[in-house]
Design an enzyme around this catalytic site. Structure first.
Site, PDB file in Angstrom:
ATOM      1  N   ASN A   1       0.849  -1.197   0.000  1.00 35.49           N
ATOM      2  CA  ASN A   1       0.000   0.000   0.000  1.00 35.49           C
ATOM      3  C   ASN A   1       0.882   1.244   0.000  1.00 35.49           C
ATOM      4  OD1 ASN A   1       0.566   0.772   2.843  1.00 35.49           O
ATOM      5  ND2 ASN A   1      -0.363  -1.240   3.211  1.00 35.49           N
TER       6      ASN A   1
ATOM      7  N   ASP B   1      -4.201  -6.202   4.212  1.00 36.17           N
ATOM      8  CA  ASP B   1      -5.311  -7.056   4.675  1.00 36.17           C
ATOM      9  C   ASP B   1      -5.340  -8.391   3.953  1.00 36.17           C
ATOM     10  OD1 ASP B   1      -6.430  -5.339   6.625  1.00 36.17           O
ATOM     11  OD2 ASP B   1      -7.166  -4.053   5.000  1.00 36.17           O
TER      12      ASP B   1
ATOM     13  N   LYS C   1     -11.314  -3.987  18.196  1.00 40.44           N
ATOM     14  CA  LYS C   1      -9.928  -4.395  18.429  1.00 40.44           C
ATOM     15  C   LYS C   1      -9.487  -4.161  19.881  1.00 40.44           C
ATOM     16  CE  LYS C   1      -8.770  -3.666  13.572  1.00 40.44           C
ATOM     17  NZ  LYS C   1      -7.666  -3.896  12.650  1.00 40.44           N
TER      18      LYS C   1
HETATM   19  O1  PMT Z   1       3.109   6.091   6.504  1.00 38.47           O
HETATM   20  P1  PMT Z   1       2.469   7.366   5.996  1.00 38.47           P
HETATM   21  O2  PMT Z   1       2.701   7.546   4.513  1.00 38.47           O
HETATM   22  O3  PMT Z   1       2.877   8.572   6.802  1.00 38.47           O
HETATM   23  O4  PMT Z   1       0.890   7.195   6.163  1.00 38.47           O
HETATM   24  C1  PMT Z   1       0.350   7.132   7.450  1.00 38.47           C
HETATM   25  C2  PMT Z   1      -0.839   6.144   7.530  1.00 38.47           C
HETATM   26  C3  PMT Z   1      -1.976   6.679   6.689  1.00 38.47           C
HETATM   27  C4  PMT Z   1      -0.399   4.752   7.027  1.00 38.47           C
HETATM   28  C5  PMT Z   1      -1.224   6.044   9.053  1.00 38.47           C
HETATM   29  O5  PMT Z   1      -1.548   7.307   9.529  1.00 38.47           O
HETATM   30  C6  PMT Z   1      -2.370   5.072   9.272  1.00 38.47           C
HETATM   31  O6  PMT Z   1      -3.531   5.399   9.131  1.00 38.47           O
HETATM   32  N1  PMT Z   1      -2.024   3.809   9.648  1.00 38.47           N
HETATM   33  C7  PMT Z   1      -3.001   2.698   9.765  1.00 38.47           C
HETATM   34  C8  PMT Z   1      -3.458   2.232   8.424  1.00 38.47           C
HETATM   35  C9  PMT Z   1      -4.390   1.039   8.537  1.00 38.47           C
HETATM   36  O7  PMT Z   1      -3.963  -0.058   8.325  1.00 38.47           O
HETATM   37  O8  PMT Z   1      -5.585   1.321   8.922  1.00 38.47           O
HETATM   38  P2  PMT Z   1      -6.790   0.238   9.080  1.00 38.47           P
HETATM   39  O9  PMT Z   1      -7.956   1.078   9.298  1.00 38.47           O
HETATM   40  O10 PMT Z   1      -6.773  -0.710   7.898  1.00 38.47           O
HETATM   41  O11 PMT Z   1      -6.405  -0.599  10.370  1.00 38.47           O
HETATM   42  C10 PMT Z   1      -6.821  -0.251  11.681  1.00 38.47           C
HETATM   43  C11 PMT Z   1      -5.748  -0.618  12.702  1.00 38.47           C
HETATM   44  O12 PMT Z   1      -5.563  -2.038  12.715  1.00 38.47           O
HETATM   45  C12 PMT Z   1      -4.409  -0.022  12.421  1.00 38.47           C
HETATM   46  O13 PMT Z   1      -3.844   0.396  13.638  1.00 38.47           O
HETATM   47  C13 PMT Z   1      -3.618  -1.175  11.829  1.00 38.47           C
HETATM   48  O14 PMT Z   1      -2.212  -1.059  12.132  1.00 38.47           O
HETATM   49  C14 PMT Z   1      -4.220  -2.386  12.502  1.00 38.47           C
HETATM   50  N2  PMT Z   1      -4.196  -3.609  11.678  1.00 38.47           N
HETATM   51  C15 PMT Z   1      -4.636  -3.590  10.389  1.00 38.47           C
HETATM   52  C16 PMT Z   1      -4.611  -4.751   9.634  1.00 38.47           C
HETATM   53  C17 PMT Z   1      -4.130  -5.932  10.225  1.00 38.47           C
HETATM   54  N3  PMT Z   1      -4.058  -7.051   9.542  1.00 38.47           N
HETATM   55  N4  PMT Z   1      -3.741  -5.935  11.495  1.00 38.47           N
HETATM   56  C18 PMT Z   1      -3.789  -4.802  12.249  1.00 38.47           C
HETATM   57  O15 PMT Z   1      -3.432  -4.812  13.426  1.00 38.47           O
END
Ligand code: PMT
Length: 404
Positions: free
Chosen positions: A217, A286, A348
């Site tokens: 990503n 994901d 979570k």
């Molecule tokens: O790195 P940059 O270019 O500065 O960009 C920053 C960012 C946009 C990546 C950052 O600010 C951000 O939003 N990070 C989380 C991105 C994400 O995966 O969001 P999500 O909504 O899909 O996941 C929610 C949470 O679950 C996140 O804390 C993620 O780390 C966690 N997660 C997600 C997928 C997975 N398989 N396991 C997880 O634990």
């Protein structure tokens, strides 16, 4: 420019001592870096430093006369004793480069010039940056002097390795000006998170298809990197688990590389026991390909579709190990920011979630700034709009600190 740790460096004074080594040619860049932090910089040179760098350039960049003489009559300072005035004014002494001779002087309390005399008289912290020929550095006399200084509470930034001006290869190079300026910033920052262990994930994960191709990503690690730096500046012990990124993390953090979601999960599990706070800023993929091909899939093989499996959800998997730790997640959303983020926080088992908008300029992936909202179980904690990621990082840490 204010110190991102929330404390203004504008009020702070650094006495920058330059001694007579070839690396003194880097001194003007160090002065520039210190001035960019809005520090008041007083330059003091030893006699021999004058062979390598001119007072005019240092004076122009620092905006103050360069001091060398112990007994000079400095216009405007009439009745002050120079070395005592400097010693008392300083919030920090920096010596870069520090020659073998000057380190020996400091270690033995010799005070035969303005710089050594001022350091002997100061109560301020002193950061020395040794730089010299590799054999002079490894000489037991120099090593003993450096160890003596460390024992007495001096901060020592060890030299880097590489090609030396004298023609030798090895340790002895003065670290780059940015590195020295970062160390000054760290020493002058408010260490309100000292004793706290923070585990931070950052960057993307890459899910390999074959030795050439992968799914990933747009995460660059900027947001995670800003939190790493802010936490280090504030005195926390920081471990960062990062996917492949092109940025350098703060030099004080322990860096663990994790390429895929599976590797990141393993690394988080292994490092959770020692941490008080977990901040998951990584954009974990994901989905991962069901099959990894050891050989490059040929163009002619017409790979028209890819079977995918879900990756493990790291936060949900480690939830049973949370105990009293603070868990902070991020939510990357294009719409319904608050609703989706709140749902993720509850699902979570998080104490806090930073919901940021992605897909718009100046926010989310790859940008210098970010927009969104921080939520906790109690509701909205903080709204931010196009805020520098460094500033947001400090704000997140302030909110974490309130929960410790
Ligand atoms: O790195 P940059 O270019 O500065 O960009 C920053 C960012 C946009 C990546 C950052 O600010 C951000 O939003 N990070 C989380 C991105 C994400 O995966 O969001 P999500 O909504 O899909 O996941 C929610 C949470 O679950 C996140 O804390 C993620 O780390 C966690 N997660 C997600 C997928 C997975 N398989 N396991 C997880 O634990």
């Amino acid at each position: 420019m204010g110190n991102p740790a929330g404390e203004d460096l504008e009020e702070k004074t650094v006495v920058f001592g330059i001694t007579g080594g070839i690396a003194a040619y880097k001194a003007p860049m160090i002065v520039r870096g210190l001035k960019r932090l809005s520090l008041d910089v007083h330059v003091v040179t030893t006699d021999s430093a004058g062979y390598f760098v001119t007072p005019l350039v240092l004076q122009t960049l620092s905006g103050r006369p360069v001091l060398t003489e112990m007994f000079s009559e400095v216009p405007g300072s009439s009745y002050e004793i120079d070395h005592i005035a400097l010693a008392d004014q300083a919030d920090l002494f920096l010596v870069a480069p520090a020659t073998a001779d000057f380190l020996a002087k400091l270690a033995h309390g010799i005070a035969d010039d303005l710089l050594s005399c001022s350091i002997l008289a100061t109560k301020a912290p002193v950061l020395v940056c040794p730089s010299m020929n590799v054999n002079m550095l490894s000489n037991p006399a120099t090593r003993d002097n450096i160890e003596t200084l460390k024992r007495r509470g001096f901060h020592v930034l060890e030299p880097a390795s590489g090609e030396l001006a004298c023609g030798w290869e090895g340790a002895g190079r003065l670290p780059e000006p940015d590195r020295i300026v970062s160390e000054v910033k760290m020493l002058l920052s408010r260490h309100d998170l000292s004793g706290i262990n923070i585990l931070i994930t950052s960057g993307p994960t890459c899910e390999d298809i074959d030795p050439v191709r992968y799914i990933t990503n747009r995460s660059t690690g900027k947001m995670g990197g800003a939190i790493v730096e802010a936490a280090c500046l504030r005195g926390a012990r920081v471990t960062v688990i990062s996917g492949p990124v092109g940025i350098d993390y703060a030099p004080w953090a322990t860096l663990i590389d994790a390429r895929s979601a599976g590797e990141m999960l393993d690394a988080v599990r292994e490092n959770l026991a020692g941490c008080d706070v977990l901040i998951m800023a990584a954009a974990v993929a994901d989905y991962t390909p069901q099959m990894y091909s050891q050989n490059k899939i040929k163009k002619g093989e017409k790979m028209t579709h890819l079977e995918l499996d879900s990756t493990p959800d790291i936060l949900s998997t480690i939830r049973p190990l949370k105990e009293s730790r603070i868990f902070v997640g991020f939510a990357a959303e294009t719409d319904n920011l608050k609703t989706y983020a709140q749902d993720k926080m509850i699902r979570k088992g998080l104490d806090m979630i930073v919901a940021n908008r992605v897909g718009e300029k100046g926010s989310g992936f790859a940008s210098e700034t970010n927009s969104g909202v921080v939520l906790s179980q109690e509701g909205v904690l903080y709204d931010f709009e196009h805020m520098a990621k460094e500033t947001l990082a400090h704000k997140i840490l302030d909110l974490v600190k309130d929960k410790l």
